[in-house]
Design an enzyme around this catalytic site. Sequence first.
Site, PDB file in Angstrom:
ATOM      1  N   GLY A 285       1.024  -1.283   0.228  1.00  0.00           N
ATOM      2  CA  GLY A 285       0.428   0.185   0.197  1.00  0.00           C
ATOM      3  C   GLY A 285       0.772   1.499   0.434  1.00  0.00           C
ATOM      4  N   ASP A 307       3.233  -2.789   3.851  1.00  0.00           N
ATOM      5  CA  ASP A 307       4.796  -2.338   2.897  1.00  0.00           C
ATOM      6  C   ASP A 307       6.135  -2.866   3.078  1.00  0.00           C
ATOM      7  OD1 ASP A 307       6.415  -0.811  -0.202  1.00  0.00           O
ATOM      8  OD2 ASP A 307       4.420  -0.460  -0.145  1.00  0.00           O
ATOM      9  N   ARG A 354      -3.421  -2.324  -5.173  1.00  0.00           N
ATOM     10  CA  ARG A 354      -3.649  -1.326  -6.394  1.00  0.00           C
ATOM     11  C   ARG A 354      -1.793  -1.306  -7.035  1.00  0.00           C
ATOM     12  NH1 ARG A 354      -2.705   3.768  -6.444  1.00  0.00           N
ATOM     13  NH2 ARG A 354      -3.285   5.340  -8.194  1.00  0.00           N
ATOM     14  N   HIS A 358       0.831  -4.892 -10.982  1.00  0.00           N
ATOM     15  CA  HIS A 358       1.368  -4.821 -12.051  1.00  0.00           C
ATOM     16  C   HIS A 358       3.558  -5.315 -11.996  1.00  0.00           C
ATOM     17  CE1 HIS A 358       1.672   0.164 -12.599  1.00  0.00           C
ATOM     18  NE2 HIS A 358       2.186  -0.838 -11.344  1.00  0.00           N
TER      19      HIS A 358
END
Length: 478
Positions: A285, A307, A354, A358
């Site tokens: 996050g 994180d 979020r 990727h």
Amino acid sequence: MNTTENPICELRALSDVIKSSLDKIEAVLQSISKPFPSLDDTSTPELDVVRLIPEIFRASEDVIAAAGQLTAAIRVPALNVGIDCGSAQISTCIRVAIQTHVSEIIREADNKGVHVKDIAKASSTGIDPGKLARVLRLLCTRHIFREVSPDVFTNNRISSTLDTGKSVAQIVKDVHAKHDDTSGFAASIEMATDELMKSSSYLPETLFDPKTASSGEPNTAAFTKAHHTSQSFYAWFDLPGHEYNARRFNMAMKGLRSPMASEAMRQSYDWKSLPEGSVVIDVGGGTGYYTLQLVEAFTHLNYIVQDRESVIEEAAPIWEKLQADAIRSGKVKLQAHNILAPQPVQAPAIFFLRTVLHNWSTAYCIKILRNLRDAAGPNTKLLLADAIVLHACDEDGADYDLPGYTPAKASGPLLANKGAANILNYIMDMNMLSTLNGAERTIVEWRDMLKEAGWQIVHASRSVAAEFYGSGLLAVPA
Ligand SMILES: C[S@@+](CC[C@H](N)C(=O)[O-])C[C@H]1O[C@@H](n2cnc3c(N)ncnc32)[C@H](O)[C@@H]1O
């Protein structure tokens, strides 16, 4: 006669798309008595809110797609490719402009024109005014800044986005703190024109090197060649000497929140329906800027931001400043956790990721997703906010039969993925490949990868904010 028999018909069809889309935009604006923001104007960003009205956003996408395609069709082909191959220069010039604080210097002169000699002097960077004028002239030619008389520059709507909002005196006093406590948008652009751009320039060497060609390891991406390191992007941030880069990256993540993406995220799940005290984990996050928005909107839930250790250390004072009560009451916990290790929190209501996956190649994503699947309870939901990449052709067929998902389909003469209107997703895909061997993914790639890790997609949405990572995937344990 179809457009391939008479190409001028295609040009006319594209120009008709532009005209009819502008008619739609004008009609919506008239119905709400609002003006369209002018490119040359630098006044309130609130004016730009009209662009986010869904009808206006969709019509604008069509204008951008058609204008891009029209330019490609009408320009001499060699010039098209020649200009594209030189566009790295634009990226470079944007970084020079940010690091010379040009937007802030002009804003302090009430956005009246400032002579380049005065800009160079006020920046205290030692930059040569003649060279800076050339940098700014290229940007003006791309509609970023305006040259109002020879060597005199001013802001326009686009260059104003590079303004941190700080005073020049404050910036010059401690240039490494330039992006601290800002919206983070300029930080995101500066980072993109630095680490991301440099990595991209080494992509061919990495793709053709037999040692790295098929690798999905984060520490063999082009980033490592560009930065002369054996460390991956995130590990490099933790090395001494890269403190500014790390701070800038974390601010950049805040800056990449767009109002549309935030709205899409709030709408992507019925958060209100979760029982009081349900636990939402923002995995990877960052310093927690997205969780912050959820905390403000849905006060009945508990949150954990996970994180890397160094990021959580940076998050603590930010939360202390913005939501001290939530930290003290335990409503929000900040937790250092390596997403490649087993998930320490069992059976939360939501795992929310979020733009985390990727960053990783598919093998690593499966490992991360399996860790979450192992910790999931029967009612745990997995919510992913990431891009869903479209092919550049029609996507018909059973492969795309997922609830909520609309396959791409060309309308009229436009590319199915709306070309220039959607190009940021493809640029981000190359950014992910060159910095971390990561990837933006198509809906079929998402479905197959999630299935492999024990998750099943139950809803997929490409919102109007697709360009801003507004797409969402909701999955449940399979
Ligand atoms: C692209 S950022 C997205 C941050 C945040 N979700 C957002 O949308 O603003 C990816 C995040 O993953 C974190 N990350 C990278 N490797 C990680 C690891 N091994 N364990 C935990 N977090 C990691 C990074 O520190 C970074 O904050």
